[in-house]
Design a protein around this motif. Structure first.
Motif, PDB file in Angstrom:
ATOM      1  N   ASP A   1      26.040 -14.740 -64.811  1.00  0.00           N
ATOM      2  CA  ASP A   1      27.271 -13.905 -64.837  1.00  0.00           C
ATOM      3  C   ASP A   1      27.101 -12.606 -63.676  1.00  0.00           C
ATOM      4  O   ASP A   1      27.970 -12.121 -63.462  1.00  0.00           O
ATOM      5  CB  ASP A   1      27.279 -13.570 -66.236  1.00  0.00           C
ATOM      6  N   CYS A   2      25.968 -12.283 -63.563  1.00  0.00           N
ATOM      7  CA  CYS A   2      25.576 -11.074 -62.736  1.00  0.00           C
ATOM      8  C   CYS A   2      25.918 -11.347 -61.307  1.00  0.00           C
ATOM      9  O   CYS A   2      26.057 -10.502 -60.376  1.00  0.00           O
ATOM     10  CB  CYS A   2      24.116 -10.405 -63.000  1.00  0.00           C
ATOM     11  N   SER A   3      25.819 -12.756 -60.853  1.00  0.00           N
ATOM     12  CA  SER A   3      25.810 -13.017 -59.511  1.00  0.00           C
ATOM     13  C   SER A   3      24.922 -12.360 -58.430  1.00  0.00           C
ATOM     14  O   SER A   3      25.537 -11.721 -57.463  1.00  0.00           O
ATOM     15  CB  SER A   3      27.365 -13.429 -58.787  1.00  0.00           C
ATOM     16  N   PRO A   4      23.839 -12.184 -58.728  1.00  0.00           N
ATOM     17  CA  PRO A   4      23.073 -11.428 -57.634  1.00  0.00           C
ATOM     18  C   PRO A   4      22.664 -12.191 -56.738  1.00  0.00           C
ATOM     19  O   PRO A   4      22.779 -13.335 -56.591  1.00  0.00           O
ATOM     20  CB  PRO A   4      21.678 -11.236 -58.561  1.00  0.00           C
ATOM     21  N   SER A   5      22.407 -11.362 -55.476  1.00  0.00           N
ATOM     22  CA  SER A   5      22.042 -12.089 -54.209  1.00  0.00           C
ATOM     23  C   SER A   5      20.659 -12.484 -54.138  1.00  0.00           C
ATOM     24  O   SER A   5      20.220 -13.400 -53.459  1.00  0.00           O
ATOM     25  CB  SER A   5      22.190 -11.232 -52.963  1.00  0.00           C
ATOM     26  N   VAL A   6      19.628 -11.686 -54.823  1.00  0.00           N
ATOM     27  CA  VAL A   6      18.317 -12.037 -55.157  1.00  0.00           C
ATOM     28  C   VAL A   6      17.775 -12.076 -56.532  1.00  0.00           C
ATOM     29  O   VAL A   6      18.256 -11.047 -57.218  1.00  0.00           O
ATOM     30  CB  VAL A   6      17.363 -10.966 -54.184  1.00  0.00           C
ATOM     31  N   THR A   7      17.106 -12.899 -57.089  1.00  0.00           N
ATOM     32  CA  THR A   7      16.791 -13.233 -58.346  1.00  0.00           C
ATOM     33  C   THR A   7      15.274 -13.572 -58.465  1.00  0.00           C
ATOM     34  O   THR A   7      14.898 -14.449 -57.828  1.00  0.00           O
ATOM     35  CB  THR A   7      17.681 -14.255 -59.138  1.00  0.00           C
ATOM     36  N   ILE A   8      14.609 -12.787 -59.259  1.00  0.00           N
ATOM     37  CA  ILE A   8      13.252 -12.860 -59.417  1.00  0.00           C
ATOM     38  C   ILE A   8      12.974 -13.172 -60.912  1.00  0.00           C
ATOM     39  O   ILE A   8      13.592 -12.553 -61.893  1.00  0.00           O
ATOM     40  CB  ILE A   8      12.618 -11.755 -58.968  1.00  0.00           C
ATOM     41  N   ILE A   9      12.320 -14.211 -61.023  1.00  0.00           N
ATOM     42  CA  ILE A   9      11.978 -14.707 -62.595  1.00  0.00           C
ATOM     43  C   ILE A   9      10.561 -14.538 -62.517  1.00  0.00           C
ATOM     44  O   ILE A   9       9.983 -15.408 -61.913  1.00  0.00           O
ATOM     45  CB  ILE A   9      12.362 -16.297 -62.815  1.00  0.00           C
ATOM     46  N   GLU A  10      10.070 -13.882 -63.495  1.00  0.00           N
ATOM     47  CA  GLU A  10       8.649 -13.793 -63.913  1.00  0.00           C
ATOM     48  C   GLU A  10       8.465 -14.649 -65.068  1.00  0.00           C
ATOM     49  O   GLU A  10       8.753 -14.159 -66.063  1.00  0.00           O
ATOM     50  CB  GLU A  10       8.150 -12.292 -63.684  1.00  0.00           C
ATOM     51  N   CYS A  11       7.487 -15.585 -64.821  1.00  0.00           N
ATOM     52  CA  CYS A  11       7.206 -16.499 -66.114  1.00  0.00           C
ATOM     53  C   CYS A  11       6.173 -17.250 -65.939  1.00  0.00           C
ATOM     54  O   CYS A  11       5.494 -17.452 -64.955  1.00  0.00           O
ATOM     55  CB  CYS A  11       8.736 -17.499 -66.221  1.00  0.00           C
ATOM     56  N   ALA A  12       5.868 -18.014 -67.066  1.00  0.00           N
ATOM     57  CA  ALA A  12       4.779 -18.874 -67.278  1.00  0.00           C
ATOM     58  C   ALA A  12       5.150 -20.319 -66.643  1.00  0.00           C
ATOM     59  O   ALA A  12       6.463 -20.550 -66.541  1.00  0.00           O
ATOM     60  CB  ALA A  12       4.341 -19.074 -68.767  1.00  0.00           C
ATOM     61  N   GLU A  13       4.295 -20.971 -66.491  1.00  0.00           N
ATOM     62  CA  GLU A  13       4.330 -22.264 -65.770  1.00  0.00           C
ATOM     63  C   GLU A  13       5.547 -23.319 -66.551  1.00  0.00           C
ATOM     64  O   GLU A  13       6.282 -23.912 -65.778  1.00  0.00           O
ATOM     65  CB  GLU A  13       3.371 -23.222 -65.539  1.00  0.00           C
ATOM     66  N   SER A  14       5.507 -22.955 -67.863  1.00  0.00           N
ATOM     67  CA  SER A  14       6.478 -23.578 -68.843  1.00  0.00           C
ATOM     68  C   SER A  14       7.859 -23.463 -68.309  1.00  0.00           C
ATOM     69  O   SER A  14       8.696 -24.371 -68.829  1.00  0.00           O
ATOM     70  CB  SER A  14       6.265 -23.559 -70.254  1.00  0.00           C
ATOM     71  N   TYR A  15       8.471 -22.441 -67.770  1.00  0.00           N
ATOM     72  CA  TYR A  15       9.559 -22.025 -67.460  1.00  0.00           C
ATOM     73  C   TYR A  15       9.893 -22.601 -65.976  1.00  0.00           C
ATOM     74  O   TYR A  15      11.027 -22.199 -65.573  1.00  0.00           O
ATOM     75  CB  TYR A  15       9.813 -20.759 -67.511  1.00  0.00           C
TER      76      TYR A  15
END
Length: 192
Positions: free
Chosen positions: A87-101
């Motif tokens: 919904d935010c429609s970003p140009s760059v998205t960073i996901i910080e997560c564990a391997e399960s994600y």
């Protein structure tokens, strides 16, 4: 009563001694009613930090970042998380997560472009301390959203309640990850 005393409570909240992000005893805001010329945007998210989803979406205006969207809520639904990000429609998205994600990130890449993944940081409190000065001088929040949007308000309350080794660190963890990324990336070179 909440509407009448909203501004007084905001000023009181910003003056908490444990408020790591206050400069001159207050957090700074941008005026959402003004039209800005943004030169970039980044959405930074942690899908599961202490059982909560947390994200911020910042847009670069000159040498300052305007936090136009923020969210903090409990969910285990990757569909809910995906919707909040898309919904935010970003140009760059960073996901910080564990391997399960990582599978979730792969699915998210089918919806939007510019998605990157980072492994969870080992020492969140150290990262928060290292980025707090940058937040004080280069990050502005949306006061209107803080009062009108429950999820943005929850994010801001969590920031105001942060203290080292405390329980309320989800928003500060995401904010510090966001700052670390923008300072090290091409965006950071623009603001140096």
């Amino acid at each position: 009563v909440c509407d009448v005393l909203k501004e007084e409570f905001t000023r009181f909240s910003q003056q908490r001694k444990r408020n790591l992000y206050a400069q001159s005893d207050s957090i700074h805001f941008f005026n959402p009613a003004t039209e800005y010329d943004y030169s970039g945007d980044v959405l930074y998210s942690m899908p599961n930090i202490n059982g909560k989803f947390c994200m911020i979406h910042g847009k670069l205006c000159g040498d300052r970042w305007h936090i136009v969207h923020a969210a903090l809520f409990e969910t285990s639904s990757t569909d809910e998380i995906k919707k909040a990000i898309v919904d935010c429609s970003p140009s760059v998205t960073i996901i910080e997560c564990a391997e399960s994600y990582f599978r979730f990130v792969k699915e998210l890449r089918k919806e939007i472009s510019g998605v990157r993944v980072m492994r969870e940081s080992a020492d969140i409190d150290r990262r928060i301390a290292a980025t707090s000065d940058y937040v004080k001088s280069n990050v502005l929040f949306n006061e209107k959203e803080m009062g009108d949007n429950a999820s943005y308000g929850a994010f801001m309350s969590n920031i105001l309640d942060y203290r080292k080794d405390g329980l309320s660190k989800e928003a500060s963890a995401v904010l510090s990850g966001f700052v670390r990324f923008v300072v090290k990336s091409l965006f950071g070179r623009k603001t140096s």
